[in-house]
Design an enzyme around this catalytic site. Structure first.
Site, PDB file in Angstrom:
ATOM      1  N   PHE A 166       0.795  -1.078  -0.113  1.00 18.23           N
ATOM      2  CA  PHE A 166      -0.164   0.109   0.049  1.00 18.23           C
ATOM      3  C   PHE A 166       0.817   1.275  -0.005  1.00 18.23           C
ATOM      4  O   PHE A 166       0.283   2.263  -0.256  1.00 18.23           O
ATOM      5  CB  PHE A 166      -1.126  -0.046   1.182  1.00 18.23           C
ATOM      6  CG  PHE A 166      -0.300   0.426   2.498  1.00 18.23           C
ATOM      7  CD1 PHE A 166      -0.101   1.747   2.839  1.00 18.23           C
ATOM      8  CD2 PHE A 166       0.084  -0.486   3.478  1.00 18.23           C
ATOM      9  CE1 PHE A 166       0.531   1.935   3.901  1.00 18.23           C
ATOM     10  CE2 PHE A 166       0.798  -0.282   4.626  1.00 18.23           C
ATOM     11  CZ  PHE A 166       1.073   1.268   4.845  1.00 18.23           C
ATOM     12  N   LYS A 190      -1.050  -7.134  -9.382  1.00 16.38           N
ATOM     13  CA  LYS A 190      -2.085  -7.039  -8.483  1.00 16.38           C
ATOM     14  C   LYS A 190      -1.540  -5.879  -7.333  1.00 16.38           C
ATOM     15  O   LYS A 190      -0.775  -6.221  -6.400  1.00 16.38           O
ATOM     16  CB  LYS A 190      -1.918  -8.517  -7.574  1.00 16.38           C
ATOM     17  CG  LYS A 190      -3.191  -8.962  -7.122  1.00 16.38           C
ATOM     18  CD  LYS A 190      -3.606  -8.151  -5.912  1.00 16.38           C
ATOM     19  CE  LYS A 190      -3.179  -8.066  -4.542  1.00 16.38           C
ATOM     20  NZ  LYS A 190      -3.577  -7.200  -3.622  1.00 16.38           N
ATOM     21  N   GLU A 193      -5.002  -3.814  -2.195  1.00 15.67           N
ATOM     22  CA  GLU A 193      -6.278  -3.408  -2.232  1.00 15.67           C
ATOM     23  C   GLU A 193      -6.902  -2.241  -1.364  1.00 15.67           C
ATOM     24  O   GLU A 193      -8.044  -1.812  -1.410  1.00 15.67           O
ATOM     25  CB  GLU A 193      -6.960  -4.636  -1.512  1.00 15.67           C
ATOM     26  CG  GLU A 193      -6.635  -5.131  -0.064  1.00 15.67           C
ATOM     27  CD  GLU A 193      -5.577  -5.646   0.226  1.00 15.67           C
ATOM     28  OE1 GLU A 193      -4.451  -5.794  -0.759  1.00 15.67           O
ATOM     29  OE2 GLU A 193      -5.402  -6.449   1.406  1.00 15.67           O
ATOM     30  N   SER A 243       5.162  -6.890   3.299  1.00 15.21           N
ATOM     31  CA  SER A 243       5.849  -7.469   4.739  1.00 15.21           C
ATOM     32  C   SER A 243       6.459  -8.807   4.631  1.00 15.21           C
ATOM     33  O   SER A 243       6.181  -9.463   3.699  1.00 15.21           O
ATOM     34  CB  SER A 243       4.427  -7.358   5.647  1.00 15.21           C
ATOM     35  OG  SER A 243       3.582  -8.543   5.207  1.00 15.21           O
ATOM     36  N   CYS A 298       9.491   1.773   3.707  1.00  9.96           N
ATOM     37  CA  CYS A 298      10.381   0.709   4.178  1.00  9.96           C
ATOM     38  C   CYS A 298      11.770   1.320   4.171  1.00  9.96           C
ATOM     39  O   CYS A 298      12.866   0.509   4.695  1.00  9.96           O
ATOM     40  CB  CYS A 298      10.290  -0.343   2.871  1.00  9.96           C
ATOM     41  SG  CYS A 298      11.081   0.279   1.357  1.00  9.96           S
ATOM     42  N   GLU A 400       8.900  -4.357  13.271  1.00 12.10           N
ATOM     43  CA  GLU A 400       8.572  -3.259  12.327  1.00 12.10           C
ATOM     44  C   GLU A 400       7.214  -2.627  12.815  1.00 12.10           C
ATOM     45  O   GLU A 400       6.267  -3.209  12.904  1.00 12.10           O
ATOM     46  CB  GLU A 400       8.450  -3.645  10.849  1.00 12.10           C
ATOM     47  CG  GLU A 400       8.384  -2.433   9.808  1.00 12.10           C
ATOM     48  CD  GLU A 400       8.021  -3.018   8.442  1.00 12.10           C
ATOM     49  OE1 GLU A 400       7.452  -3.934   8.135  1.00 12.10           O
ATOM     50  OE2 GLU A 400       8.551  -2.441   7.391  1.00 12.10           O
TER      51      GLU A 400
END
Ligand code: NAD
Length: 505
Positions: A166, A190, A193, A243, A298, A400
């Site tokens: 995301f 993909k 979402e 992740s 990240c 994290e």
């Protein structure tokens, strides 16, 4: 053609005010499905603003079949022909950057400036693909034997898939599909979402640029959709960013089926600050590195390793007022420095880590976890948080958090700082602030991390280098974009040839 793209973007953006549906994009057109949908939020208001379709096995198979059918013609085009189309794509992205940035901010929450910066990073990768004829050149050795020559061919793999997170809804898709199709592959994307609209616009712009139908397809969804991609036998390679737990699952599932796979995971990026560093410069850099994009990067710095108590005390003194005064609000408001977190669930998770840190005995110097916006009381906002005296055994150190929470760990010397980083399970990015060349050089040489900054807090490699972490930040050993991506999206064939007198060549 460009005007049409701008118009349709404006219309889409207006529709979003009323609530909208995000379909799939298969074989050059939007495809809607009715079985399962997920809610889309505007994190700045907390309101549901639309829904995204979830692709099941059947829809995924349709997308993969379209990509498979498009592969022979697309891979037969010459690299200069493909480069021309990618050049038009690059022009279209640039011409539509304002509307693309608005879509990112609307669904992700980050500020328009941050959205624009991330688009530029993705745009740079598309720029790189415009030189694909040169990047695909391969090695040739004449006379490896008497009258025998040997050369390498770099050929495309077939249908490739990309699964993205995301936090960079345009940049990370742009790391993947332009590189893959430049090499002659076809693609099924993909996107996350949580914020899929910008990726959908990008694949539509690719069509407008002249990418033939079926070459780039997009399916929306969650685990169900990802698993359908991973088990589809016609997919030859999978690029994943997300992740670490999911990266590991994707890596194992895809490689078990002999697919080529690169899967990038989470991070805990440390920044060492040495006693000889310019502390004003370091404090400035750390505030930006930790709190930009609300820490949902990240490559964000989430741990400061202060060498010596004096360094820790001074850094905290300098950073504290900056953190307390961060301007928080909707990403569309000029002057806002930190937008909301992406979803209610993620916002609650980040806040729970602040609570956990207190229970674990870390000292909370700045607590932004209770921040409330007067204008947007239902938005997913929080202020910056700063912990001191964080210890390696604590969960807030090991795990994290992926939010605006910075930890200070105090160590006595450089060796302890280096060991701390090397002992951590993640190894995505790291940095050091020092004015000593030998310390900097030793750090770059010895640190077990993939991307290293020397007086540069967020050392994201440019598009003509490659991006990639080490340890549990990556499953596989090959980077995204740059030459590593050329290697990932092509397979090598080595030809050894001999011609005899009288043969026709
Ligand atoms: P995520 O792992 O939840 O989701 C990533 C993708 O995987 C999404 O498309 C999602 O739909 C899909 N997915 C989620 N759960 C799944 C499951 N159980 N099985 C199969 N697919 C699944 O990650 P996120 O929350 O979207 O993104 C944040 C994470 O991404 C952070 O950990 C961050 O560090 C990481 N990240 C890493 C890099 C990098 O380059 N190393 C870059 C950006 C983000």
């Amino acid at each position: 053609m460009v005007q049409e793209a701008q118009d349709s973007m404006e219309i889409k953006h207006k529709d979003t005010e009323k609530g909208y549906e995000v379909p799939h994009f298969i074989n050059g057109r939007q495809v809607k499905t009715q079985d399962r949908k997920l809610e889309l939020y505007n994190p700045a208001t907390g309101a549901v603003i639309g829904h995204v379709d979830v692709a099941n096995h059947e829809i995924v198979a349709q997308a993969v079949n379209a990509a498979k059918a498009a592969f022979p013609a697309w891979s037969a085009m010459t690299p200069p022909q493909r480069a021309k189309i990618l050049f038009r794509f690059k022009t279209l992205i640039e011409q539509n950057k304002d509307s693309l940035a608005r879509l990112i901010t609307q669904e992700h929450g980050k500020t328009l400036n941050e959205a624009m910066g991330s688009l530029q990073r993705g745009f740079d990768v598309v720029d790189f693909t415009c030189g694909i004829p040169s990047h695909l050149k391969s090695a040739y050795a004449s006379d490896v034997g008497t009258g025998v020559d040997s050369f390498a061919l770099t050929q495309p793999l077939g249908v490739c898939a990309g699964i993205t997170p995301f936090n960079f809804p345009a940049m990370i898709p742009l790391w993947m599909f332009p590189m893959a199709i430049a090499c002659g592959n076809t693609f099924v994307l993909k996107p996350s979402e949580k914020d899929p609209s910008c990726a959908l616009r990008l694949v539509e712009l690719a069509k407008e640029a002249g990418v033939p139908d079926g070459v780039v397809n997009l399916v929306n969804g969650d685990k169900e959709t990802v698993d359908a991609l991973l088990t589809n036998p016609d997919i030859k390679a999978v690029s994943f960013v997300g992740s670490s737990a999911v990266a590991e699952h994707v890596y194992k599932a895809a490689s078990a089926q002999n697919k080529r796979v690169q899967a990038f995971g989470g991070a805990k990026n440390h920044c060492i600050v040495m006693p000889d560093a310019d502390l004003d410069q370091a404090a400035d850099a750390l505030v930006t590195a930790a709190y930009d994009c609300a820490g949902e990067r990240c490559m964000a710095i989430s741990v400061v390793v202060a060498v010596g108590d004096q360094v820790a005390d001074k850094l905290i003194e300098k950073m504290k007022p900056r953190i307390v005064n961060l301007k928080i609000g909707p990403g569309t408001t000029p002057g806002v420095e930190m937008g909301p977190l992406v979803t209610r669930q993620h916002w609650e998770k980040v806040k729970s880590y602040v609570e956990l840190g207190k229970q674990e005995g870390a000292k909370l110097i700045v607590d932004g976890s209770q921040y409330k916006s007067k204008e947007q009381p239902n938005g997913f906002y929080m202020g910056g948080c700063l912990f001191d005296h964080v210890k390696p055994g604590m969960r807030i150190y090991r795990e994290e958090i992926f939010g605006p929470v910075l930890s200070v760990v105090r160590v006595p010397d450089f060796e302890t700082a280096l060991q701390l980083i090397n002992d951590h399970e993640y190894g995505n990015g790291t940095a050091i602030f020092t004015r000593d060349g030998y310390t900097a050089r030793t750090f770059a040489d010895k640190v077990q991390v993939g991307m290293v900054g020397i007086n540069v807090p967020v050392p994201v490699p440019v598009a003509y280098h490659s991006f990639g972490g080490w340890k549990r930040s990556i499953f596989s050993d090959i980077g995204m974009y740059g030459n590593e991506a050329i290697r990932f999206y092509t397979k090598l064939k080595t030809v050894t040839q001999r011609w005899f007198p009288g043969d026709k060549s």
